[in-house]
Enzyme design. Sequence first.
Site, PDB file in Angstrom:
ATOM      1  CG  HIS A 269      -1.701  60.669 -32.514  1.00 56.42           C
ATOM      2  ND1 HIS A 269      -2.063  61.442 -31.442  1.00 56.42           N
ATOM      3  CD2 HIS A 269      -1.535  59.425 -32.039  1.00 56.42           C
ATOM      4  CE1 HIS A 269      -2.100  60.685 -30.363  1.00 56.42           C
ATOM      5  NE2 HIS A 269      -1.794  59.451 -30.696  1.00 56.42           N
TER       6      HIS A 269
HETATM    7  C1  UD1 Z   1       1.514  55.150 -31.036  1.00 54.85           C
HETATM    8  C2  UD1 Z   1       0.553  54.445 -30.088  1.00 54.85           C
HETATM    9  C3  UD1 Z   1      -0.507  55.423 -29.614  1.00 54.85           C
HETATM   10  C4  UD1 Z   1       0.110  56.686 -29.045  1.00 54.85           C
HETATM   11  C5  UD1 Z   1       1.042  57.279 -30.090  1.00 54.85           C
HETATM   12  C6  UD1 Z   1       1.712  58.532 -29.622  1.00 54.85           C
HETATM   13  C7  UD1 Z   1       0.147  52.054 -30.536  1.00 54.85           C
HETATM   14  C8  UD1 Z   1      -0.825  51.095 -31.054  1.00 54.85           C
HETATM   15  N1  UD1 Z   1      -0.154  53.346 -30.743  1.00 54.85           N
HETATM   16  O1  UD1 Z   1       0.769  55.514 -32.195  1.00 54.85           O
HETATM   17  O2  UD1 Z   1      -1.285  54.817 -28.600  1.00 54.85           O
HETATM   18  O3  UD1 Z   1      -0.907  57.606 -28.723  1.00 54.85           O
HETATM   19  O4  UD1 Z   1       2.038  56.292 -30.402  1.00 54.85           O
HETATM   20  O5  UD1 Z   1       2.491  59.089 -30.650  1.00 54.85           O
HETATM   21  O6  UD1 Z   1       1.119  51.676 -29.936  1.00 54.85           O
HETATM   22  N2  UD1 Z   1       6.600  57.244 -37.225  1.00 54.85           N
HETATM   23  C9  UD1 Z   1       7.660  58.034 -37.554  1.00 54.85           C
HETATM   24  N3  UD1 Z   1       8.630  58.221 -36.615  1.00 54.85           N
HETATM   25  C10 UD1 Z   1       8.596  57.646 -35.409  1.00 54.85           C
HETATM   26  C11 UD1 Z   1       7.519  56.825 -35.091  1.00 54.85           C
HETATM   27  C12 UD1 Z   1       6.516  56.629 -36.001  1.00 54.85           C
HETATM   28  O7  UD1 Z   1       7.724  58.582 -38.653  1.00 54.85           O
HETATM   29  O8  UD1 Z   1       9.512  57.869 -34.587  1.00 54.85           O
HETATM   30  C13 UD1 Z   1       5.509  57.065 -38.227  1.00 54.85           C
HETATM   31  C14 UD1 Z   1       5.671  55.810 -39.017  1.00 54.85           C
HETATM   32  O9  UD1 Z   1       5.238  56.067 -40.291  1.00 54.85           O
HETATM   33  C15 UD1 Z   1       4.706  54.845 -38.374  1.00 54.85           C
HETATM   34  C16 UD1 Z   1       3.608  55.757 -37.896  1.00 54.85           C
HETATM   35  O10 UD1 Z   1       4.273  56.978 -37.546  1.00 54.85           O
HETATM   36  O11 UD1 Z   1       4.290  53.866 -39.246  1.00 54.85           O
HETATM   37  C17 UD1 Z   1       2.839  55.248 -36.734  1.00 54.85           C
HETATM   38  O12 UD1 Z   1       3.710  54.897 -35.666  1.00 54.85           O
HETATM   39  P1  UD1 Z   1       3.246  53.790 -34.592  1.00 54.85           P
HETATM   40  O13 UD1 Z   1       4.279  53.673 -33.529  1.00 54.85           O
HETATM   41  O14 UD1 Z   1       2.849  52.555 -35.306  1.00 54.85           O
HETATM   42  O15 UD1 Z   1       1.916  54.382 -34.005  1.00 54.85           O
HETATM   43  P2  UD1 Z   1       1.502  55.855 -33.563  1.00 54.85           P
HETATM   44  O16 UD1 Z   1       0.456  56.335 -34.502  1.00 54.85           O
HETATM   45  O17 UD1 Z   1       2.689  56.737 -33.316  1.00 54.85           O
END
Ligand code: UD1
Length: 363
Positions: free
Chosen positions: A206
Amino acid sequence: MLKIANIVGARPNFMKIAPIHRRMQASETFAPLLVHTGQHYDKKMSQTFFVELGMPEPDMYLGVGSGSHAVQTASVMIAMEKILLDEKPNWILVVGDVNSTLAASLAAAKLHIPIAHVEAGLRSFDRAMPEEINRVLTDSISDLLFVTEQSGLENLKKEGIPDDKVRFVGNVMIDSLVEHLQKAKESQILQELEIMPKRYTLMTLHRPSNVDDKNNLENILTTLEVIEKELPIIFPIHPRTKKRIDEFGLAKKVANMKNLRLVEPLGYLPFLHLMSESKLLLTDSGGIQEETTYLRVPCLTLRKNTERPVTAEIGTNRLVGMDRKAILKGFEDAMNGYFKDSKIPPLWDGHASERILETLAKQ
Ligand code: UD1
């Protein structure tokens, strides 16, 4: 009573806060508040973990959701400031390196509320990783820094953090693992997926550097075409990665690999069970490098660096980057049972959260 705001936001935070929050609730010294920023919000990324880890519903839910880094960080800060002003905790306690960790810490620092950072001092020395920025900045404004491994002590010393703020306490993520391993064995996930112990690979992917770049993602998939012919690959897919596979037109390539089995994100217990019975892990996660080290399962980390060097030095972790040759060599070594001897790092013993509470109680 010490009023402590325990902050969670994203999936890897939940298993780190759970043992700390539970011990605080059971103690007469602490009055903990559980604050969820809502950075992760899907049931499978958040609520499932609360149930499995026996955590109570959050006392406060900020509901910030997804967004660009600035939007997400700023939204947490605005909502957090209000809560801190209303609740006036004696401390906030943050874990790990996600955007919510830094945002909550910044809001607290400006209000002169002391910050305890659990999992401090880890450094990948790669400032292109958002987590590295979050780690360096959070540590620089923290008042108590709880460290999981020797490298953390050295990094903080080099950055000029005074020794009296730093404590080597071990790893709270391993506290959760030790506590739940037996229960995880009751999971039926192997039967559900119709796989046998040690006869599959488990993969997670991821990191933006791996999945937001079409070439990188495509190259990894091409390497998997070799591996899946020998061993099924179970791939619980993160929402970010799922989106990218579709956007980059790679869905067909994925579908053509009959032994690459995409499943929804898994809960803590089934994932822990799958990890412990797996022949090998392929991952770009930080936490999984630590969990496999404790479980003594070979782990190939698809990154050039790690902020958790102890897992590669004495644990079962091997850094292979994006290098096809190195990945396939690691795979063959694991298949042939030729993987290094390993040790469990000092103080990864299931009692880190107790040490954290003891330290906080003395403040
Ligand atoms: C975040 C953390 C990362 C961690 C990861 C674990 C930061 C910078 N990154 O990354 O360190 O390893 O979490 O998962 O804080 N989304 C969903 N559902 C959710 C959450 C997210 O669909 O419940 C999708 C959304 O499209 C979102 C994308 O995932 O834009 C990324 O989510 P985000 O929280 O920005 O970062 P992660 O890649 O999950």
